[in-house]
Design a protein around this motif. Structure first.
Motif: not given
Length: 79
Positions: A4-18, A64-72
């Protein structure tokens, strides 16, 4: 993964239903290579290492939204 723009990315282990806006199919090596700045999303798709299905605008901006590692930005040593 919920992005979500300007929010934390959440990696879900179960389907959140969206509803899925963009489906990304790839292996870990390709995703890591993109995140480390060794290749681009476009190149991975062109070489058939990644498949994007869904919202074309999201797919076009994935790099763009995936971003890069600080080491990139670090200089890469080629062996």
């Amino acid at each position: 993964m919920i992005v979500t723009p300007d929010k934390i990315v959440d990696l879900c282990s179960v389907d959140p239903g969206f509803e899925v806006d963009l489906s990304v199919s790839s292996d870990l090596r390709t995703m890591t290579s993109i995140w480390m700045g060794l290749q681009t999303v476009r190149k991975a798709v062109d070489e058939r290492h990644m498949k994007l299905a869904g919202d074309k605008q999201l797919a076009a901006k994935m790099q763009i939204w995936l971003g890069l590692s600080p080491f990139a930005k670090e200089k890469k040593i080629v062996a």
